[in-house]
Design an enzyme around this catalytic site. Structure first.
Site, mmCIF file in Angstrom:
data_model
loop_
_atom_site.group_PDB
_atom_site.id
_atom_site.type_symbol
_atom_site.label_atom_id
_atom_site.label_comp_id
_atom_site.label_asym_id
_atom_site.label_seq_id
_atom_site.Cartn_x
_atom_site.Cartn_y
_atom_site.Cartn_z
ATOM 1 C CG HIS A 28 13.794 -10.385 -28.545
ATOM 2 N ND1 HIS A 28 15.057 -9.843 -28.455
ATOM 3 C CD2 HIS A 28 12.936 -9.340 -28.532
ATOM 4 C CE1 HIS A 28 14.963 -8.525 -28.409
ATOM 5 N NE2 HIS A 28 13.693 -8.188 -28.446
ATOM 6 C CB ALA A 63 19.288 -6.183 -31.567
ATOM 7 C CG ASP A 107 9.925 -3.333 -23.101
ATOM 8 O OD1 ASP A 107 10.643 -2.336 -22.902
ATOM 9 O OD2 ASP A 107 10.286 -4.310 -23.778
ATOM 10 C CB SER A 133 18.028 -4.811 -22.738
ATOM 11 O OG SER A 133 17.893 -3.674 -23.579
ATOM 12 C CG HIS A 152 17.738 -10.284 -25.946
ATOM 13 N ND1 HIS A 152 16.609 -10.717 -25.265
ATOM 14 C CD2 HIS A 152 17.606 -8.936 -26.065
ATOM 15 C CE1 HIS A 152 15.854 -9.684 -24.972
ATOM 16 N NE2 HIS A 152 16.420 -8.590 -25.445
ATOM 17 C CG MET A 200 11.853 -2.261 -32.290
ATOM 18 S SD MET A 200 12.109 -0.485 -32.066
ATOM 19 C CE MET A 200 13.060 -0.473 -30.563
#
Length: 284
Positions: free
Chosen positions: A37, A32, A150, A185, A34, A30
């Site tokens: 990711h 944003a 997650d 996050s 960091h 999604m």
């Protein structure tokens, strides 16, 4: 790196790659982005000829409209970061592109979707299944990568994949943490200075609970974690559950399973943070 905003253009490119015998990895995000990711992207780049990273804030998985409104959107910065890790394609569609009509599909995701996040965020996992299945159908990857932060989401996606007959690999990548232990996050950017100072205590408490658990019951361990974190200013535990790592159903004894995981959600101010830790790990 090429950036695609339409399904048709991305599919055309991927059909060409597939016809050339190239393997395709997908990292749904999604945005944003960091380092957590980026670790997913690096893993995909190392194991596939082509890596697609989707950047899409999916409205159907937010049961809190304020959370959707406040979710950080940093597309230009995200694309610059993806360039540094050799991502092949970014896919950044509009809401209208992904949902030209309302998606009314309702998934029967089983017990893994009914506990924890499923209980506290009604409809969340159905929204996740909607968008991830759309991305799977568009990209048709050989491998898809998700972060273990997650933890429950991965179990839900695997249940959805089995239900829809997807046969490619769904790869779980370990949690990436800040040097002070905080799980990375996109929501961390919303923390105030004092909240950010407190946030690492979530992981610290979870790690300490492993030692505590060696001489205490499951219930005592849950109480110890919850009471410790609730005593910290601005922190409120929404839930802490110790579950079977495969079924996600609660355990009451440390001998109930060979794979036991503690999953937590904590409000740090108004920011909702999740984390998890394995107490016993022997996956099926």
């Amino acid at each position: 790196m090429k950036v695609f905003t339409t399904i048709a253009e991305l599919r055309q490119q991927l059909d060409s790659d597939r016809n050339a015998g190239k393997t395709i990895g997908l990292v749904p995000t999604m945005g944003a982005l960091h380092n957590g990711h980026l670790q997913l992207v690096k893993t995909s780049v190392a194991n596939n000829d082509v890596t697609v990273v989707s950047i899409f804030v999916n409205p159907t998985q937010f049961n809190d409209k304020n959370d959707l409104r406040l979710y950080p959107r940093t597309l230009d910065k995200d694309c610059a970061l993806l360039e540094t890790v050799n991502c092949t394609y970014a896919f950044a569609p509009s809401v209208e592109e992904m949902y030209p009509t309302e998606d009314t599909r309702v998934f029967n995701l089983g017990l893994v979707a009914e506990v924890m996040e499923g209980k506290y965020r009604p409809g969340h996992f159905n929204g996740v299944a909607q968008i991830v299945s759309k991305l799977f159908d568009i990209v048709r990857p050989d491998n898809a990568y998700f972060g273990e932060k997650d933890f429950q989401q991965i179990a839900v996606i695997r249940a959805m994949a089995a239900q829809l007959g997807y046969t490619f690999n769904i790869v779980a990548v370990p949690i990436v943490r800040e040097p002070d232990g905080l799980a990375l996050s996109s929501r961390n950017t919303r923390l105030t200075e004092s909240q950010r100072r407190n946030a690492p205590k979530i992981a610290e408490t979870l790690f300490k609970s492993r030692t505590f658990a060696a001489s205490h019951s499951v219930k005592e361990t849950i109480d110890e974690v919850v009471n410790t974190l609730n005593a910290i200013p601005e922190m409120r535990v929404e839930y802490y559950e110790i579950v079977d790592g495969n079924t996600l159903q609660p355990v009451t004894d440390w001998n109930d399973s060979d794979y036991i995981v503690g999953c937590i959600t904590v409000y740090d101010g108004e920011v909702r943070l999740i984390d998890n830790i394995a107490y016993r790990r022997s996956e099926k």
